[in-house]
Scaffold this active site. Structure first.
Site, short mmCIF file in Angstrom:
data_model
loop_
_atom_site.label_atom_id
_atom_site.label_comp_id
_atom_site.label_asym_id
_atom_site.label_seq_id
_atom_site.Cartn_x
_atom_site.Cartn_y
_atom_site.Cartn_z
N GLN A 190 -65.36 -37.09 39.41
CA GLN A 190 -67.42 -37.51 40.09
C GLN A 190 -67.80 -37.14 39.38
OE1 GLN A 190 -67.18 -32.40 41.39
NE2 GLN A 190 -68.64 -33.29 42.99
N HIS A 194 -71.27 -40.46 39.50
CA HIS A 194 -72.35 -39.85 40.64
C HIS A 194 -73.00 -40.47 39.73
CE1 HIS A 194 -70.17 -37.73 42.72
NE2 HIS A 194 -71.06 -37.04 43.52
N TYR A 372 -64.02 -44.21 46.52
CA TYR A 372 -63.50 -43.49 44.99
C TYR A 372 -64.27 -42.14 45.98
CZ TYR A 372 -63.54 -43.61 41.05
OH TYR A 372 -63.46 -43.94 39.75
N HIS A 375 -61.89 -36.84 47.03
CA HIS A 375 -61.41 -35.00 47.53
C HIS A 375 -60.70 -34.54 47.64
CE1 HIS A 375 -65.85 -36.55 48.33
NE2 HIS A 375 -65.75 -35.50 47.78
N GLY A 513 -60.27 -51.15 44.16
CA GLY A 513 -60.78 -50.62 43.21
C GLY A 513 -60.65 -51.14 41.66
N SER A 517 -64.11 -51.87 39.20
CA SER A 517 -63.91 -51.05 38.50
C SER A 517 -63.64 -51.59 37.11
CB SER A 517 -62.72 -49.39 38.26
OG SER A 517 -62.80 -49.38 36.64
C1 HEM Z 1 -66.08 -29.78 44.17
C2 HEM Z 1 -65.80 -30.30 44.88
C3 HEM Z 1 -66.57 -31.56 45.36
C4 HEM Z 1 -67.68 -31.43 46.80
C5 HEM Z 1 -68.14 -29.43 47.00
C6 HEM Z 1 -68.25 -32.81 46.49
C7 HEM Z 1 -68.95 -32.73 47.75
C8 HEM Z 1 -69.27 -33.88 48.34
C9 HEM Z 1 -70.24 -33.72 49.29
C10 HEM Z 1 -71.09 -33.38 50.07
C11 HEM Z 1 -70.62 -35.25 49.31
C12 HEM Z 1 -71.83 -35.88 50.38
C13 HEM Z 1 -71.20 -36.82 51.11
C14 HEM Z 1 -72.74 -36.80 52.06
O1 HEM Z 1 -73.33 -36.42 52.78
O2 HEM Z 1 -71.06 -38.82 52.48
C15 HEM Z 1 -70.36 -35.88 48.29
C16 HEM Z 1 -70.34 -37.21 48.18
C17 HEM Z 1 -69.35 -37.80 47.47
N1 HEM Z 1 -67.73 -36.76 46.15
FE1 HEM Z 1 -67.44 -35.55 46.39
N2 HEM Z 1 -67.32 -33.20 46.26
C18 HEM Z 1 -66.82 -32.30 45.31
C19 HEM Z 1 -66.10 -32.92 44.43
C20 HEM Z 1 -65.90 -34.52 44.80
C21 HEM Z 1 -64.84 -35.20 43.29
C22 HEM Z 1 -63.82 -34.71 42.18
C23 HEM Z 1 -65.03 -36.85 43.69
C24 HEM Z 1 -63.71 -37.22 42.90
C25 HEM Z 1 -64.45 -38.49 42.49
C26 HEM Z 1 -65.78 -37.00 44.69
C27 HEM Z 1 -65.89 -38.56 44.78
C28 HEM Z 1 -67.39 -38.34 46.25
C29 HEM Z 1 -68.46 -39.57 46.13
C30 HEM Z 1 -68.05 -40.73 45.37
C31 HEM Z 1 -69.20 -39.20 46.61
C32 HEM Z 1 -70.59 -40.59 47.30
C33 HEM Z 1 -71.36 -39.76 46.74
C34 HEM Z 1 -72.69 -40.78 47.21
O3 HEM Z 1 -72.63 -41.57 47.63
O4 HEM Z 1 -74.51 -40.69 46.52
N3 HEM Z 1 -66.41 -35.65 45.41
N4 HEM Z 1 -69.36 -35.01 47.39
#
Ligand code: HEM
Ligand SMILES: *[C@@H]1O[C@H](CO)[C@@H](O)[C@H](O)[C@H]1NC(C)=O
Ligand SMILES: *[C@@H]1O[C@H](CO)[C@@H](O)[C@H](O)[C@H]1NC(C)=O
Length: 603
Positions: A190, A194, A372, A375, A513, A517
């Site tokens: 994550q 990001h 990617y 979740h 991927g 990557s």
């Molecule tokens: C603690 C836990 C996590 C929470 C609460 C969380 C929550 C979120 C939220 C709310 C979004 C924005 C969604 C949207 O509006 O499209 C997001 C995007 C994303 N998350 Fe998570 N996430 C978590 C953990 C992870 C993990 C472990 C990964 C592993 C790779 C991940 C990968 C991503 C990716 C790639 C995006 C897209 C980001 C972007 O386009 O800006 N997330 N996540």
């Protein structure tokens, strides 16, 4: 193909008078479809190795190559078996370099560089190349004037994304990853991604705020110079810091004036300010933010000893390049190595590519972002020392880091298993809206089908729903929802796909991927011949930091007491036998030996 289009067209309501023949993807083997007149098309087969109206006929050498080429399943099987043979190959540097070179080239040649499309332009345009605010696209969007959302296949309306999530993606019971992936991995994923997946939702899912399009460590230093300035001390190259109970922490939002997206309830003194605005979201992200922040200041101390003559600026810039190098080293040799499950030891050595033709540039695609969305890695609750935290208690809660101490949090995340990603039904309820958003955004950007992506990445399209899932129940659900295997969407498809035996992923997520990557990692400027030399990193000392970096060392050098860590669940007894001077190879051997014998739940 035209006939098919006309039949479909005749079923359309009157008044819709155009039918774009490219909707049916007539051009095979990565040939490019161009409309010609209102109902004609032409396939451009240039340099595809195929010819004919639809790029269907292979040239002789193409035929020979495709006949001899092993399938991805075979290659994967070889790389994940025959440990004894690989142990020998790993020690013969010439062979190891040759194999690594082959891995890198065979993957990265699948990525168009410079980029060719974005979500607005399905044909080449200067805007695609020049406007860095767009994510690129591996495949052009489905043309706007097609009979169905995916071109010509499937129903006129796609199934409700909420229903897809509930029936196929939502977790019933936590499924641990059989490869033993832990939460240190999940939060690294994550945190690391990001920096280049940073969607600009004000503009829409097609746009990014991370205009560096790769590993630039903007999540440590800020995307803009303005933010960087707020975080920098402007002395000794360092970032601004405070000491709390003998340990180094970033300053707060109030002290730096660098905005962060914290919940309003978070007290001022816990609102640490770091490069990425959202890293206050979970302590897992903040833990890595603090580790890298400490690493930066630690590297500055080392550089200062080497270069007492250097000013703040050169120390800062050089430390940043060193941290970029460390990141790439860790991602290839620890992170991708773990994910791959290969017995072949991957190697980060830019020199391997110097004898090949390779473009040192990169553009992040939206498809890479979509695939990617891992979740499913997330657990149901977080176990730290004797506490069990729900998401409600865990999110935005930096006091967890201070109360337990960062090292105890590392120990806890190292022990706790992450979830399996492919195989369906493992996304925790708290983030189901994120899965739904992935589907909705993919539709808005007019993604092509899962099978279209498989073909682009040289995989056979799935022939049936059971071919995709490897079982009957979810296959039946999918069939009911989509009707046609060629109409299954990319994201749901990747997540429900049958995993490889005892693996975290199915075939597709890896085959799509890995090229993105590796291209992103090796396409970095520091890997180019003029950069990749000791002087770029302040001399031998800095170059050595890059070339010996590991997740273990990052943690050991920056967390009190040097807690043992890795990207897979470690047996506590094994952990006790490892110390700072144990080589990484030896550590990995010990860990793997333990992992092979026992299921993770028993460790
Ligand atoms: C603690 C836990 C996590 C929470 C609460 C969380 C929550 C979120 C939220 C709310 C979004 C924005 C969604 C949207 O509006 O499209 C997001 C995007 C994303 N998350 Fe998570 N996430 C978590 C953990 C992870 C993990 C472990 C990964 C592993 C790779 C991940 C990968 C991503 C990716 C790639 C995006 C897209 C980001 C972007 O386009 O800006 N997330 N996540
Ligand atoms: C990139 O494209 C978007 C959308 O058309 C536009 O708003 C933005 O100004 C462009 N950026 C640059 C740097 O031209
Ligand atoms: C945050 O974590 C602490 C433990 O460090 C805990 O006592 C507290 O209840 C948590 N805060 C919330 C809002 O749950």
């Amino acid at each position: 193909m035209i006939a098919l289009c006309l039949i479909l067209f005749s079923l359309l309501p009157l008044g819709q008078l155009t039918c774009n023949p490219c909707c049916s993807n007539p051009c095979q083997h990565r040939g490019i479809c161009m409309t010609k007149g209102f109902d004609g098309y032409e396939c451009d087969c240039t340099r595809t190795g195929y010819y004919g109206r639809n790029c269907n006929t292979p040239e002789f050498f193409t035929w020979l190559k495709t006949t001899l080429k092993p399938t991805p399943t075979t290659v994967h099987y070889i790389l994940t078996h025959f440990r004894v043979v690989w142990n020998i190959i790993n020690h013969i540097q010439y062979l190891r370099n040759a194999i690594m070179g082959y891995v890198l080239m065979s993957r990265s040649h699948l990525i168009e560089s410079p980029p060719t499309y974005n979500s607005k332009y399905g044909y080449k345009s200067w805007e695609v190349f020049a406007n860095l605010s767009y994510y690129a696209r591996a495949l052009p969007p489905v043309p706007p004037d097609c009979p169905t959302p995916l071109g010509v296949k499937g129903k006129k309306e796609l199934p409700d994304s909420k229903v897809i999530v509930e029936r196929l993606l939502l977790r019933r019971k936590f499924i641990p990853d059989p490869q033993g992936t832990n939460l240190m991995f999940a939060f690294f994923a994550q945190h690391f991604t990001h920096q280049f997946f940073k969607t600009d939702f004000h503009r829409g899912p097609a746009f990014t705020n991370a205009i560096g399009h790769g590993v630039d460590l903007n999540h440590v230093y800020g995307v803009t110079l303005e933010r960087q300035a707020k975080l920098r001390l402007f002395k000794y190259g360092k970032l601004k810091y405070q000491m709390i109970r003998g340990e180094m922490y970033p300053l707060t939002v109030k002290e730096t004036q660098a905005e962060m997206n914290y919940a309003p309830s978070v007290p001022e003194h816990l609102k640490f300010a770091v490069g990425h605005e959202v890293f206050g979201l979970v302590p897992g992200l903040m833990m890595y933010a603090i580790l890298w922040f400490r690493e930066h200041n630690r590297v500055c101390d080392i550089l200062m000893r080497e270069h007492p003559e250097w000013e703040d600026e050169q120390l800062f810039q050089t430390a940043r390049l060193i941290l970029i190098g460390e990141t790439i080293k860790i991602v290839i040799e620890d992170y991708v190595q773990h994910l791959s499950g290969y017995h072949f030891n991957l190697k980060f050595d830019p020199e391997i590519l110097f004898t090949h033709r390779f473009q040192y540039q990169n553009r992040i695609t939206t498809e890479f972002n979509t695939l990617y969305h891992w979740h499913s890695l997330l657990p149901e609750t977080f176990l730290i020392q004797d506490e069990e935290y729900t998401y409600q208690q865990f999110m935005f809660n930096n006091s967890i880091l201070l109360d337990h101490g960062l090292s105890e949090v590392v120990r806890a995340f190292s022990r706790q298993s992450a979830g399996r990603i492919s195989g369906g039904r493992n996304i925790p309820a708290v983030v189901q809206h994120v899965a739904k958003a992935s589907i909705d955004h993919s539709r808005k950007m007019r993604y092509q089908s899962l099978n279209a992506y498989r073909k682009h990445f040289l995989l056979q399209p799935f022939k049936s729903f059971e071919d995709l899932t490897g079982e009957k129940e979810m296959a039946a659900e999918l069939e009911e929802l989509y009707g046609d295997i060629d109409a299954v969407e990319l994201y749901p498809g990747l997540i429900v796909e049958r995993p490889r035996p005892n693996a975290i992923f199915g075939e597709t997520i890896i085959e799509l991927g890995a090229p993105f990557s590796l291209k992103g990692l090796m396409g970095n400027a520091i890997c180019s011949p003029e950069y990749w030399k000791p002087s770029t990193f302040g001399g031998k000392v800095g170059f050595d930091i890059v070339n010996t970096a590991s997740i273990y060392k990052l943690v050991c050098n920056n967390a009190k007491g040097c807690p043992v860590t890795a990207f897979h669940v470690i047996n506590p007894k094994t952990a006790a036998t490892i110390n700072v001077s144990t080589s990484r190879a030896a550590r990995d051997e010990v860990n793997r030996a333990v992992l092979l014998k026992k299921p993770y739940a028993e460790l």
